[in-house]
Structures are given as C-alpha cells and as structure tokens.
Design an enzyme around this catalytic site. Structure first.
Site, short mmCIF file in Angstrom:
data_model
loop_
_atom_site.label_atom_id
_atom_site.label_comp_id
_atom_site.label_asym_id
_atom_site.label_seq_id
_atom_site.Cartn_x
_atom_site.Cartn_y
_atom_site.Cartn_z
N HIS A 94 0.83 -1.20 0.00
CA HIS A 94 0.00 0.00 0.00
C HIS A 94 0.86 1.25 0.00
O HIS A 94 2.04 1.22 0.37
CB HIS A 94 -0.94 0.02 1.21
CG HIS A 94 -0.27 0.39 2.49
ND1 HIS A 94 -0.10 1.69 2.91
CD2 HIS A 94 0.28 -0.38 3.47
CE1 HIS A 94 0.52 1.72 4.07
NE2 HIS A 94 0.77 0.47 4.44
N CYS A 95 0.27 2.35 -0.45
CA CYS A 95 0.90 3.66 -0.36
C CYS A 95 -0.08 4.59 0.37
O CYS A 95 -0.85 4.13 1.21
CB CYS A 95 1.29 4.18 -1.75
SG CYS A 95 -0.09 4.35 -2.90
N TRP A 96 -0.07 5.88 0.05
CA TRP A 96 -0.91 6.82 0.79
C TRP A 96 -2.38 6.72 0.40
O TRP A 96 -3.26 6.57 1.25
CB TRP A 96 -0.39 8.25 0.58
CG TRP A 96 -1.33 9.34 1.03
CD1 TRP A 96 -1.81 10.35 0.26
CD2 TRP A 96 -1.90 9.53 2.33
NE1 TRP A 96 -2.64 11.17 1.00
CE2 TRP A 96 -2.71 10.69 2.28
CE3 TRP A 96 -1.81 8.84 3.54
CZ2 TRP A 96 -3.43 11.17 3.37
CZ3 TRP A 96 -2.53 9.33 4.63
CH2 TRP A 96 -3.31 10.47 4.55
N GLY A 99 -2.61 4.72 -4.93
CA GLY A 99 -2.39 5.29 -6.25
C GLY A 99 -1.19 4.70 -6.97
O GLY A 99 -0.94 3.49 -6.93
N TYR A 123 -3.17 3.96 2.78
CA TYR A 123 -3.05 4.26 4.21
C TYR A 123 -4.14 5.22 4.68
O TYR A 123 -4.58 5.17 5.83
CB TYR A 123 -1.66 4.85 4.48
CG TYR A 123 -1.40 5.22 5.93
CD1 TYR A 123 -1.17 4.23 6.88
CD2 TYR A 123 -1.37 6.55 6.33
CE1 TYR A 123 -0.93 4.55 8.21
CE2 TYR A 123 -1.12 6.89 7.66
CZ TYR A 123 -0.90 5.89 8.59
OH TYR A 123 -0.66 6.23 9.90
#
Length: 351
Positions: A94-96, A99, A123
């Site tokens: 995962h990222c923020w 994306g 996140y």
C-alpha cells in the site's frame, strides 16, 4: 493480476505487509507490523510533488520514472527478500491513497512472478478504519489504583493468562507521570499511537471484557483517542490497593535503576506541583541515593492527586461506572491475578 482489497480483507491477509511511502511518512505512522520499502526517498517525494504543482501530472510522472528507473533492481531484490522471509503468500502493498506508488511496486512484483494484494484507498483508508474503531462500543473494564500498586504488571499477567488486555502505557512507551519515560524507548507519534491502539482493540474483538488501566486522557505526549476516552469514562473501575511499603518497594525496583540526574530533572519538572518542601526533600534523597525516601515524597503528592480524581470519578453520572476495590496486600502478580479473576467473575467486572 494484482487484486485490490478493502481494508478489513487486507488486514486479515497473510504474507509480508509492505508500505511503499517515504521514510518520513512511515515514521509518522504506519500499519503495525508493516515494513517500509519506499519507492521514493523523502527528498525525491518532495521533488516529484513540487514538479506536479509547478508543471503538472505528466511531468511529475516523468520525473518519478527518472528517479525510480535506476532503483528497479534493488526494489525487486527487496520484494523477493520480503516474500521469502515471510514464508510466501501474497505481498500486501500500500501507499498513501492506493495510487501510482503502490500500483508501480505491485507491477514490479507481478513482473517477478510474485502474488500481490493492494489496499483500496491506501493508508488513508486505514486511518479512517482506525478512527472509526474508537467509536465502536467496547466492553471496557478499568483497573485503577494509586501509584506503585503494580497495575501494569497485573495487566500483563492477565494477558499471559489469555484475558483481553490493552496496555495503554506499553503502547505509548510511557508510565504516565513526569518520570514515566525514564528507561523506555522514545514515544510514538500520536498518530501511530492511535494505530497501535486500534490494532490492540481489534485483537480483543469478541471478548466479553477488555481490561485497561484507568489513565488520564494523555499518556506522556500520546493522547487517548476521544471515542475511546469517552467509553473509559463510563466503564466500571476495579481499584487495587497495596500497603505503602509494598508500593515503595515496587517503585524503587523500577526507578532505583535509573540515572540519578534523570530522576532529579524529572522531579524539577513538577516542582511547582510538588511544592518547595517536597521538591527539596525528594532532590536531597536522590542526591544521597535514598530511593525509598525519594519515592515516599513523590507518593505524598501523587496520592493526593489520585484521591482527588477518585472522588471525581465516584460522582460520575454515567450508567455502569461502578467503582469497586480489591486489597492485594504484598502478593505477587500470579496470586493477585488469581484473586482479581475470582473477584471479577462475581461482580459487575465480569471477565
């Protein structure tokens, strides 16, 4: 093909959990148990962000590709190593916001033949899940008692026996007083403290009761989330009691091994609350390494604070906020836990 999962399914999965945000983002707060495999360094992330603001999306993507290209082999090595270390299973990435960063690392993992799961919403979705968890109703039971009664040690013994426990102080790396940080690791950010609390509560889901220490709203620099704090205010309290000598023995065991200068500095920080007499007597006892006497002067102050707060709690109008007490004498944690469980099973503090 990478699969996109909602937060509950993502957290329930197995395999390595990889956070591909920058190191600074990760340090501010992350999913407990996650490992950081950043696509960009902090400086690189700032550079791409600035390019996006000044020159638009396409130029920012080009800038990102230029930065990532030379790192692809190293990133691939990291993915392979994490997959092997975790014993196989999908890589949960995962990222923020779910994306391009997580999609890019997901593509690389797939190119290497590794199974991949990506978090919908990233996140940011996880943080919504965290904050919502504190609004859920939890069957809380509070363990109260004056300073030195060994509340944390008793909670840890209950946890070893399989009782649902959330250690508010342990998760904050702080014992909750001016002296609470001595000898402990640095405190997490408040954001990450919330993340750790949410994970601890989730691990207790389905329990008939969850035991916590009766804390103030702040543990060192970490704040107990408002939703959880409100529920704590209405929870039944079981106050444990021990003789003064036993409390002093326990405090000396914890603080007598700390650096005298650190103890003196912590004492000076609360000098206005201690008053000049208590402060000078406590500092003099620290100077001559008389830990029991130093603790005795501290307890004179902290006991007054506790008694004042206890009287306020007893007047709470919230339903269910019953207050009971239990005398544990000088018993060890094993015997104390046995009595507490027996007491709890026959009162409103059911386990």
């Amino acid at each position: 093909m990478a699969s996109w999962l909602a937060i509950d399914a993502f957290l329930a999965g197995e395999g390595a959990l990889l956070d591909v945000r920058s190191p600074a983002e990760f340090a501010q707060g992350h999913i407990p148990g996650a490992l950081n495999l950043p696509l960009f360094s902090d400086l690189e992330r700032a550079e791409v962000g600035l390019t996006y603001k000044q020159r638009g999306s396409q130029q920012a993507v080009q800038a990102g590709l230029a930065l990532v290209g030379p790192k692809l082999a190293a990133l691939g090595d990291g993915l392979l190593a994490h997959h092997q270390t975790a014993g196989g299973g999908p890589l949960r990435i995962h990222c923020w916001r779910g994306g391009m960063r997580s999609a890019s690392i997901g593509w690389l993992a797939e190119t290497l033949g590794l199974p991949v799961q990506l978090l919908e919403g990233g996140y940011k979705a996880y943080r919504r899940w965290v904050l919502a968890s504190f609004e859920r109703p939890w069957p809380l039971r509070l363990l109260g008692g004056r300073t030195g009664t060994g509340k944390t040690d008793l909670l840890l013994e209950l946890a070893r026996r399989g009782v649902a426990v959330v250690d508010l102080e342990g998760l904050a790396h702080h014992r909750g007083s001016s002296f609470g940080g001595l000898g402990l690791p640095p405190q997490p950010s408040n954001e990450h403290y919330e993340n750790r609390l949410a994970a601890a509560l989730a691990a207790c889901a389905g329990a008939g009761a969850i035991w916590l220490e009766a804390e103030s709203a702040q543990v060192g620099r970490c704040r107990i989330p408002a939703g959880l704090w409100r529920q704590m205010q209405g929870a039944p309290v079981l106050e444990i009691r021990r003789p003064l000598g036993e409390r002093l023995r326990r405090l000396v065991a914890v603080y007598g091994v700390q650096e005298p200068d650190d103890l003196a500095e912590a004492t000076r920080r609360i000098a206005r609350r201690l008053g000049p007499v208590r402060t000078q007597e406590a500092l003099a006892a620290i100077e001559r390494r008389d830990w029991s006497e130093a603790c005795r002067w501290m307890l004179d102050y902290y006991d007054r604070c506790y008694d004042h707060e206890l009287e306020r709690q007893r007047k709470r109008p919230e339903p269910g906020s019953a207050h009971r007490s239990l005398d544990l004498h000088d018993w060890d944690e094993g015997r104390s836990a046995t009595l507490l469980l027996s007491h709890g099973g026959s009162s409103s503090c059911e386990l």
